[in-house]
Motif scaffolding. Structure first.
Motif, PDB file in Angstrom:
ATOM      1  N   UNK A  44      74.830 -43.189   9.751  1.00  0.00           N
ATOM      2  CA  UNK A  44      73.448 -43.167  10.202  1.00  0.00           C
ATOM      3  C   UNK A  44      73.252 -43.069  11.696  1.00  0.00           C
ATOM      4  N   UNK A  45      74.301 -42.957  12.462  1.00  0.00           N
ATOM      5  CA  UNK A  45      74.168 -42.823  13.905  1.00  0.00           C
ATOM      6  C   UNK A  45      73.694 -41.432  14.290  1.00  0.00           C
ATOM      7  N   UNK A  46      73.424 -41.234  15.564  1.00  0.00           N
ATOM      8  CA  UNK A  46      72.972 -39.941  16.060  1.00  0.00           C
ATOM      9  C   UNK A  46      74.132 -39.264  16.784  1.00  0.00           C
ATOM     10  N   UNK A  47      74.348 -38.004  16.468  1.00  0.00           N
ATOM     11  CA  UNK A  47      75.374 -37.206  17.136  1.00  0.00           C
ATOM     12  C   UNK A  47      74.728 -35.934  17.662  1.00  0.00           C
ATOM     13  N   UNK A  48      75.443 -35.236  18.501  1.00  0.00           N
ATOM     14  CA  UNK A  48      74.965 -33.983  19.076  1.00  0.00           C
ATOM     15  C   UNK A  48      76.027 -32.918  18.872  1.00  0.00           C
ATOM     16  N   UNK A  49      75.595 -31.663  18.728  1.00  0.00           N
ATOM     17  CA  UNK A  49      76.507 -30.540  18.555  1.00  0.00           C
ATOM     18  C   UNK A  49      76.128 -29.460  19.550  1.00  0.00           C
ATOM     19  N   UNK A  50      77.088 -28.988  20.304  1.00  0.00           N
ATOM     20  CA  UNK A  50      76.884 -27.850  21.191  1.00  0.00           C
ATOM     21  C   UNK A  50      76.985 -26.598  20.325  1.00  0.00           C
ATOM     22  N   UNK A  51      75.871 -25.894  20.160  1.00  0.00           N
ATOM     23  CA  UNK A  51      75.880 -24.719  19.294  1.00  0.00           C
ATOM     24  C   UNK A  51      76.480 -23.509  19.992  1.00  0.00           C
ATOM     25  N   UNK A  52      76.754 -23.614  21.280  1.00  0.00           N
ATOM     26  CA  UNK A  52      77.410 -22.527  21.998  1.00  0.00           C
ATOM     27  C   UNK A  52      78.927 -22.569  21.784  1.00  0.00           C
ATOM     28  N   UNK A  53      79.493 -23.774  21.721  1.00  0.00           N
ATOM     29  CA  UNK A  53      80.955 -23.917  21.622  1.00  0.00           C
ATOM     30  C   UNK A  53      81.421 -24.653  20.371  1.00  0.00           C
ATOM     31  N   UNK A  54      80.515 -25.330  19.663  1.00  0.00           N
ATOM     32  CA  UNK A  54      80.882 -26.043  18.454  1.00  0.00           C
ATOM     33  C   UNK A  54      81.414 -27.450  18.678  1.00  0.00           C
ATOM     34  N   UNK A  55      81.350 -27.945  19.895  1.00  0.00           N
ATOM     35  CA  UNK A  55      81.825 -29.296  20.219  1.00  0.00           C
ATOM     36  C   UNK A  55      80.794 -30.323  19.775  1.00  0.00           C
ATOM     37  N   UNK A  56      81.230 -31.458  19.275  1.00  0.00           N
ATOM     38  CA  UNK A  56      80.288 -32.500  18.884  1.00  0.00           C
ATOM     39  C   UNK A  56      80.634 -33.802  19.606  1.00  0.00           C
ATOM     40  N   UNK A  57      79.625 -34.635  19.819  1.00  0.00           N
ATOM     41  CA  UNK A  57      79.813 -35.941  20.464  1.00  0.00           C
ATOM     42  C   UNK A  57      78.660 -36.847  20.042  1.00  0.00           C
ATOM     43  N   UNK A  58      78.804 -38.116  20.337  1.00  0.00           N
ATOM     44  CA  UNK A  58      77.741 -39.079  20.007  1.00  0.00           C
ATOM     45  C   UNK A  58      77.456 -39.990  21.178  1.00  0.00           C
TER      46      UNK A  58
END
Length: 58
Positions: A44-58
């Motif tokens: 249930x946490x929030x994460x982010x995805x870079x749609x330019x490179x496909x990298x994800x982080x939270x």
């Protein structure tokens, strides 16, 4: 279902209007792209995805 987020990049809208209006658009910490999507992460946490490179982080 695609095996990679990169298969869906062209289907995503531009930066969120609210962020753009506030001048606080998200940026990828790796490549500084503003093509970032906010997604629900594990547990249930929030994460982010870079749609330019496909990298994800939270």
């Amino acid at each position: 279902m695609p095996t990679s987020i990169l298969g869906q990049v062209d289907d995503l809208p531009g930066p969120a209007a609210a962020c753009a209006e506030a001048g606080a658009a998200l940026q990828c910490p790796s490549c500084r792209s503003s093509r970032v999507a906010q997604v629900l992460g594990d547990n249930g946490g929030v994460s982010f995805v870079c749609t330019a490179r496909g990298r994800s982080w939270s």
